[in-house]
Design an enzyme around this catalytic site. Sequence first.
Site, PDB file in Angstrom:
ATOM      1  N   GLU A 177      -4.144  -9.321   3.440  1.00  0.00           N
ATOM      2  CA  GLU A 177      -4.907  -8.751   4.526  1.00  0.00           C
ATOM      3  C   GLU A 177      -5.939  -9.792   4.866  1.00  0.00           C
ATOM      4  O   GLU A 177      -6.342 -10.040   5.843  1.00  0.00           O
ATOM      5  CB  GLU A 177      -5.136  -7.496   4.470  1.00  0.00           C
ATOM      6  CG  GLU A 177      -4.333  -6.353   4.625  1.00  0.00           C
ATOM      7  CD  GLU A 177      -3.558  -6.355   3.579  1.00  0.00           C
ATOM      8  OE1 GLU A 177      -2.550  -4.912   3.746  1.00  0.00           O
ATOM      9  OE2 GLU A 177      -3.418  -6.720   2.450  1.00  0.00           O
ATOM     10  N   GLU A 225       0.775  -1.143   0.094  1.00  0.00           N
ATOM     11  CA  GLU A 225       0.076   0.077   0.098  1.00  0.00           C
ATOM     12  C   GLU A 225       0.906   1.386   0.025  1.00  0.00           C
ATOM     13  O   GLU A 225       0.652   2.383  -0.631  1.00  0.00           O
ATOM     14  CB  GLU A 225      -0.810  -0.006   1.282  1.00  0.00           C
ATOM     15  CG  GLU A 225      -2.198  -1.144   1.372  1.00  0.00           C
ATOM     16  CD  GLU A 225      -3.038  -0.935   2.285  1.00  0.00           C
ATOM     17  OE1 GLU A 225      -4.021  -0.521   1.974  1.00  0.00           O
ATOM     18  OE2 GLU A 225      -2.800  -1.567   3.298  1.00  0.00           O
TER      19      GLU A 225
END
Length: 277
Positions: free
Chosen positions: A144, A124
């Site tokens: 995730e 990210e």
Amino acid sequence: MPPVPQKINAPNTGDHLITSCPADHVLLLTLNRPKALNAMTPDLQQDIERVLDWAEEEPEVWVIIITGAGRAFCAGQDLKAWLQGPRTEYGLHEHGFGGISSRRTLTKPLIAAVNGIAYGGGTELILNCDLVIASEQAKFALPEVSRGVIAAQGGIPRLSNAAGHQLASEMLLLGRPISAADAYTRYNIVNAVVPHNNLMSKALEWASIIISNSPDAVRSTKKALLLAKEHGMWEGSKQHFASPLHQAAMTGENIKEGLVAFNKKRNPSWKNPPSKL
């Protein structure tokens, strides 16, 4: 003997973050938790935030490079520390993961030199950098969902925008790592893949090319890119044209220097841009 790079008095940080100046006007940030694969902690996050806030206002800093120590760029959030603390605090940072991933709008170019694995928040983070140079040993992942977490620090929209819905879904829903080559050829989230030993030299080469250009024009151009991404082409162009950065770039000393240098057929000698606009 090459000239000694200038010293930049960056804010003091813990040992988990190394700040250095490998070349004039270049600030290098090195995540330094190699035993923990440079996983993010609240203290490290806070130090990155503080240094980047300072760098945005420091006239001597024209380009920023971020990399990792050891075999990882950043393995994401330190899940052991997260388990011991409030689950909500990790989603409330002003600028997203690592002080960069979602809402950070630096006007100075940010280059990621990805030396190894970039998992979770590490991926990210690079998705909000301007340029991404990856070692051939680098790997990227957004795993995730396998931990009951969501890539909510900017990863989902930025990956979808870069790679398209299906490829973004493949990475986000399967949670499997991808190679540097795939990140470059399939996912469009890496600008270049280089031999591992050439990573930092390539990052510094690109930084030197940026620094050879007017810092005022570079900052204004990046601002235009950010506004176009946020508001679309026409509204973004309108806001950029009226922005203090654009006005300063078009009326400041560096545009005059650039035009004079062109007419005299010499290299321009740029000055530091204004610290605040």
